[in-house]
Write a protein that holds these residues in place. Structure first.
Motif, PDB file in Angstrom:
ATOM      1  N   LEU A 135       0.794  -1.365  -0.155  1.00  0.00           N
ATOM      2  CA  LEU A 135       0.345   0.492   0.014  1.00  0.00           C
ATOM      3  C   LEU A 135       0.720   0.972  -0.026  1.00  0.00           C
ATOM      4  N   HIS A 136       2.112   0.556  -0.055  1.00  0.00           N
ATOM      5  CA  HIS A 136       3.013   2.743  -0.007  1.00  0.00           C
ATOM      6  C   HIS A 136       2.548   3.319  -0.815  1.00  0.00           C
ATOM      7  N   PRO A 137       2.309   4.670  -1.166  1.00  0.00           N
ATOM      8  CA  PRO A 137       2.002   5.728  -1.847  1.00  0.00           C
ATOM      9  C   PRO A 137       2.653   5.433  -2.899  1.00  0.00           C
ATOM     10  N   ASP A 138       4.256   5.976  -3.099  1.00  0.00           N
ATOM     11  CA  ASP A 138       4.895   5.883  -4.317  1.00  0.00           C
ATOM     12  C   ASP A 138       5.350   4.234  -4.552  1.00  0.00           C
ATOM     13  N   LEU A 139       6.219   3.432  -3.417  1.00  0.00           N
ATOM     14  CA  LEU A 139       6.878   2.358  -3.754  1.00  0.00           C
ATOM     15  C   LEU A 139       5.868   1.215  -4.375  1.00  0.00           C
ATOM     16  N   GLY A 140       4.168   1.761  -3.736  1.00  0.00           N
ATOM     17  CA  GLY A 140       3.647   0.106  -3.571  1.00  0.00           C
ATOM     18  C   GLY A 140       2.551   0.005  -4.383  1.00  0.00           C
ATOM     19  N   GLN A 153      -5.391   7.627  -6.505  1.00  0.00           N
ATOM     20  CA  GLN A 153      -4.667   6.876  -5.832  1.00  0.00           C
ATOM     21  C   GLN A 153      -4.565   7.410  -4.715  1.00  0.00           C
ATOM     22  N   PRO A 154      -4.943   6.677  -3.565  1.00  0.00           N
ATOM     23  CA  PRO A 154      -5.369   7.167  -2.370  1.00  0.00           C
ATOM     24  C   PRO A 154      -3.945   7.050  -1.495  1.00  0.00           C
ATOM     25  N   ILE A 155      -3.568   8.212   0.168  1.00  0.00           N
ATOM     26  CA  ILE A 155      -2.400   7.373   0.490  1.00  0.00           C
ATOM     27  C   ILE A 155      -3.171   7.051   1.830  1.00  0.00           C
ATOM     28  N   TRP A 156      -3.677   5.671   1.481  1.00  0.00           N
ATOM     29  CA  TRP A 156      -4.360   5.169   2.210  1.00  0.00           C
ATOM     30  C   TRP A 156      -3.783   5.048   3.947  1.00  0.00           C
ATOM     31  N   LEU A 157      -2.919   5.244   4.349  1.00  0.00           N
ATOM     32  CA  LEU A 157      -3.061   5.287   6.055  1.00  0.00           C
ATOM     33  C   LEU A 157      -2.654   6.353   6.791  1.00  0.00           C
ATOM     34  N   ALA A 158      -2.937   7.805   5.602  1.00  0.00           N
ATOM     35  CA  ALA A 158      -2.840   8.509   5.931  1.00  0.00           C
ATOM     36  C   ALA A 158      -4.104   9.783   6.565  1.00  0.00           C
ATOM     37  N   ASP A 159      -5.204   9.067   5.416  1.00  0.00           N
ATOM     38  CA  ASP A 159      -6.862   9.182   5.424  1.00  0.00           C
ATOM     39  C   ASP A 159      -7.323   8.501   6.934  1.00  0.00           C
ATOM     40  N   PRO A 160      -7.644   9.315   8.090  1.00  0.00           N
ATOM     41  CA  PRO A 160      -8.522   8.696   9.482  1.00  0.00           C
ATOM     42  C   PRO A 160      -9.675   7.688   8.858  1.00  0.00           C
ATOM     43  N   VAL A 161     -10.458   7.770   8.237  1.00  0.00           N
ATOM     44  CA  VAL A 161     -11.406   6.724   7.576  1.00  0.00           C
ATOM     45  C   VAL A 161     -10.866   5.875   6.867  1.00  0.00           C
ATOM     46  N   LEU A 162     -10.133   6.180   5.605  1.00  0.00           N
ATOM     47  CA  LEU A 162      -9.400   4.815   5.363  1.00  0.00           C
ATOM     48  C   LEU A 162      -8.107   4.142   6.441  1.00  0.00           C
ATOM     49  N   ALA A 163      -7.813   4.462   6.492  1.00  0.00           N
ATOM     50  CA  ALA A 163      -6.820   3.664   7.789  1.00  0.00           C
ATOM     51  C   ALA A 163      -6.983   3.362   8.765  1.00  0.00           C
ATOM     52  N   ILE A 168      -9.374  -3.014   8.691  1.00  0.00           N
ATOM     53  CA  ILE A 168     -10.409  -3.671   8.589  1.00  0.00           C
ATOM     54  C   ILE A 168     -10.102  -4.671   8.236  1.00  0.00           C
ATOM     55  N   ILE A 169      -9.509  -4.534   6.329  1.00  0.00           N
ATOM     56  CA  ILE A 169      -8.687  -4.866   5.446  1.00  0.00           C
ATOM     57  C   ILE A 169      -8.189  -6.521   5.905  1.00  0.00           C
ATOM     58  N   VAL A 170      -7.292  -5.898   6.574  1.00  0.00           N
ATOM     59  CA  VAL A 170      -5.899  -5.892   6.656  1.00  0.00           C
ATOM     60  C   VAL A 170      -6.404  -7.772   7.611  1.00  0.00           C
ATOM     61  N   ASP A 171      -6.845  -7.256   8.768  1.00  0.00           N
ATOM     62  CA  ASP A 171      -7.412  -8.394   9.152  1.00  0.00           C
ATOM     63  C   ASP A 171      -8.237  -8.984   8.875  1.00  0.00           C
ATOM     64  N   ASP A 237      -0.885  -5.330  17.356  1.00  0.00           N
ATOM     65  CA  ASP A 237      -0.364  -5.717  16.990  1.00  0.00           C
ATOM     66  C   ASP A 237      -0.077  -5.807  15.354  1.00  0.00           C
ATOM     67  N   LEU A 238      -1.502  -4.830  14.853  1.00  0.00           N
ATOM     68  CA  LEU A 238      -1.684  -3.995  13.248  1.00  0.00           C
ATOM     69  C   LEU A 238      -1.183  -3.176  13.319  1.00  0.00           C
ATOM     70  N   VAL A 239      -3.040  -2.744  14.254  1.00  0.00           N
ATOM     71  CA  VAL A 239      -2.490  -1.524  14.582  1.00  0.00           C
ATOM     72  C   VAL A 239      -1.272  -1.048  14.862  1.00  0.00           C
ATOM     73  N   TYR A 240      -0.311  -1.040  15.338  1.00  0.00           N
ATOM     74  CA  TYR A 240       1.075  -0.801  15.613  1.00  0.00           C
ATOM     75  C   TYR A 240       2.565  -0.596  14.606  1.00  0.00           C
ATOM     76  N   ILE A 241       1.610  -1.817  13.318  1.00  0.00           N
ATOM     77  CA  ILE A 241       2.563  -2.122  12.821  1.00  0.00           C
ATOM     78  C   ILE A 241       1.743  -1.176  11.296  1.00  0.00           C
ATOM     79  N   LEU A 242       0.449  -0.797  11.401  1.00  0.00           N
ATOM     80  CA  LEU A 242       0.180   0.212  10.351  1.00  0.00           C
ATOM     81  C   LEU A 242       0.078   1.151   9.943  1.00  0.00           C
ATOM     82  N   THR A 243       0.071   1.588  11.340  1.00  0.00           N
ATOM     83  CA  THR A 243      -0.948   3.068  11.912  1.00  0.00           C
ATOM     84  C   THR A 243      -0.641   3.897  13.268  1.00  0.00           C
ATOM     85  N   ARG A 244       0.457   2.673  14.130  1.00  0.00           N
ATOM     86  CA  ARG A 244       0.587   3.604  15.300  1.00  0.00           C
ATOM     87  C   ARG A 244      -0.598   4.291  15.885  1.00  0.00           C
TER      88      ARG A 244
END
Lengths: 298, 275
Positions: A135-140, A153-163, A168-171, A237-244
């Protein structure tokens, strides 16, 4: 479960032997669970900022302060939203796929099953890392694919709702395997006679599902729901690694917020109090679901 | 004719759904494996290069530049010792509870109820206590912490195993002159071996994947793989290739071990509530 007859009259020699055998485990559990928990309970009734040194004054209002904390309320809302979403989605998708995999006329069932079970035992941290790479915005690769078909092409983890949606999707990607495995095991152990009887009565596929499969599977589905719900309420775990927990505090779960109060703000008293509140929530939700299960069985 | 068409139609749709789901699982994993085999230039390239000569440079990097072999060994030792200790202590208790109903039903149920305990509730007091007794950032420290979930799980799951072994086997051995301990060691444990093995391997996998305890209770000396790869992301931006290689190294042992216990996987994962 096979019931074995008890040794009828237990000689006292055996009774002491029985106690000696459980002793190491009981002592072990005292050391690694009960004692730490009691200590945490003690700490939760005190003021204690770790950076300011030793344990402080007795403070019975920690729990009240914490319950009034808007940040804990935010974390609770996020946790409930996350838990309900992932449990509903995973049960629905998992049951659907388990039903397909239970059809003996589907070829290569075992290959499909094998592939679908792979995520289950992957460490959550690696799952989060894989998705961060994708999901990396530039390299993904995902945003590149979206650009090919002309989608934004959204910046997935920078938007509150999308994050939150991403978590949820990753889980769902990670944990649906568990539901598939459990429900498929339940489906394969359903008695054939019921289906034969339904067939003789001329039941359609839908009727067979509604009147035979669903009622017989209800207990297994509830067990799977309880296990997944307990785990989802603890999501860390998922919150820590994806969005902190970010952006801002939009994806902070209770476990993550407690971690922050504990490890970043170093507030031992409040974080311990919150940990007990989380425990209470988990026990409460589990009891409610178990009550539902018991009434459903009757 | 129509019925047959409709039936085949259903099968085709089933296959389509299953293929899409399988691809959704496989493609992300394959992409990471692919990236782990790409050199620095290719790994960063967007649009991606689809065909290239694979290289093991990333694997060499994580073992040479970051001491991944140390993290690997830490993970291996901590996960292994905790699951073996849990197996030894837990199997004795499980046998006693299964055969003699020791502490019934409270002891048995308290094992199950630990499942509800959030790890964060335990890690706070354990961290505070370990600072005092100076076990923070030590191997035994993390092993002890892991016993907090390995031990109840092992006891609970093995009670079921021991209950399914007929008492008669043991009684026969005792009539033949074995003491109870001899009967336990020579007759019951060999019969229960598959159960013991699967519980041990399952504990190992849980420990291998564990993150929160490891994050808080380890430091420079005892860092485990999940903590190490999580920190790889923040150091100096992202080295995509290295992160991918580290991910593959972390996942691989788990996938291999899963084969060992695949038959009892459902029982293990559901705490024995579904068989």
């Amino acid at each position: 479960m096979v019931k074995t007859p008890l040794f009828k009259s237990l000689p006292s020699r055996d009774r002491t032997a029985a106690k000696k055998l459980v002793a190491p485990a009981v002592i072990g559990i005292w050391i690694v669970i009960l004692f730490p928990l009691l200590y945490a309970l003690y700490v939760s009734f005190h003021d204690w900022i770790l950076s300011q040194g030793k344990i402080g004054e007795v403070n019975f209002s920690n729990y009240i302060t914490v319950l009034k904390d808007p940040l804990l309320l935010n974390a609770a809302k996020n946790t409930i939203l996350l838990t309900v979403s992932v449990v509903v989605l995973e049960i629905a998708i998992g049951f659907g796929l388990a039903l397909l995999l239970n059809n003996k006329r589907i070829r290569l069932r075992n290959l499909y099953l094998f592939i679908l079970l792979v995520p289950m035992l992957m460490p959550p941290i690696t799952v989060g890392l894989i998705w961060r790479l994708l999901l990396h915005p530039d390299l993904g690769i995902i945003n590149y694919m979206l650009s090919l078909v002309g989608l934004p092409q959204p910046i997935w983890l920078a938007d509150p709702v999308l994050a939150m949606i991403t978590i949820i999707i990753v889980d769902v990607w990670h944990e649906t395997s568990f539901i598939i495995l459990v429900l498929l095991a339940g489906l394969t152990s359903l008695p054939d006679e019921m289906y034969e009887a339904a067939m003789i009565d001329g039941a359609s596929a839908w009727q067979k599902f509604k009147f035979v499969t669903l009622p017989l599977m209800a207990p297994t589905i509830l067990v799977a729901t309880i296990i997944r719900m307990i785990a989802a309420l603890k999501t860390y775990d998922l919150v820590y690694i994806l969005t902190r927990g970010g952006p801002g505090i939009s994806t902070e779960t209770i476990s993550y917020y407690i971690y922050k109060v504990f490890f970043v703000f170093l507030d031992m008293g409040k974080s311990s109090a919150m940990a007990f509140i989380l425990l209470a929530i988990i026990i409460l939700m589990t009891l409610i679901l178990m009550r539902v299960m018991r009434t459903a069985e009757q | 004719m129509l019925a047959k068409f409709r039936r085949n139609y259903g099968i085709t749709i089933s296959h389509i759904i299953l293929i899409i789901s399988s691809l959704a699982i496989l493609l992300p994993i394959l992409w990471v494996i692919r990236t782990s085999l790409a050199n620095r230039l290719i790994a960063y390239k967007i649009p991606p290069v689809w065909f290239f000569k694979p290289t093991l440079d990333n694997y060499l990097t994580i073992f040479a530049k970051y001491p991944f072999q140390e993290y690997f060994v830490n993970s291996l030792v901590i996960s292994g010792i905790a699951s073996i200790v849990a197996l030894i202590i837990g199997s004795l208790a499980a046998y006693s509870i299964a055969r003699f109903k020791t502490g019934d039903p409270w002891l048995r149920l308290s094992m199950l109820s630990t499942q509800m305990l959030p790890p964060i509730a335990l890690v706070i007091p354990i961290f505070l206590l370990m600072r005092v007794i100076q076990m923070w950032d030590t191997l035994p420290g993390l092993v002890l912490a892991y016993l907090s979930f390995n031990l109840p799980y092992t006891v609970w799951i093995l009670i079921g195993f021991f209950q399914s072994i007929p008492v008669e086997i043991e009684e026969a051995a005792m009539i033949d002159g074995c003491s109870r301990l001899q009967a336990l060691l020579r007759v019951i444990f060999p019969v229960a071996l598959p159960g013991l093995l699967s519980a041990g391997v399952f504990n190992f996998i849980l420990n291998w994947n564990e993150f929160l305890f490891a994050l808080i209770l380890t430091g420079r000396n005892t860092r485990t793989l999940p903590v190490a790869i999580a920190s790889l992301w923040t150091q100096q931006g992202v080295n995509i290739g290295a992160v991918s290689a580290a991910t593959v190294v972390t996942i691989l042992p788990v996938v291999i071990l899963t084969y060992v216990i695949q038959k009892s996987l459902v029982r293990n994962l559901t705490f024995g509530s579904v068989k």
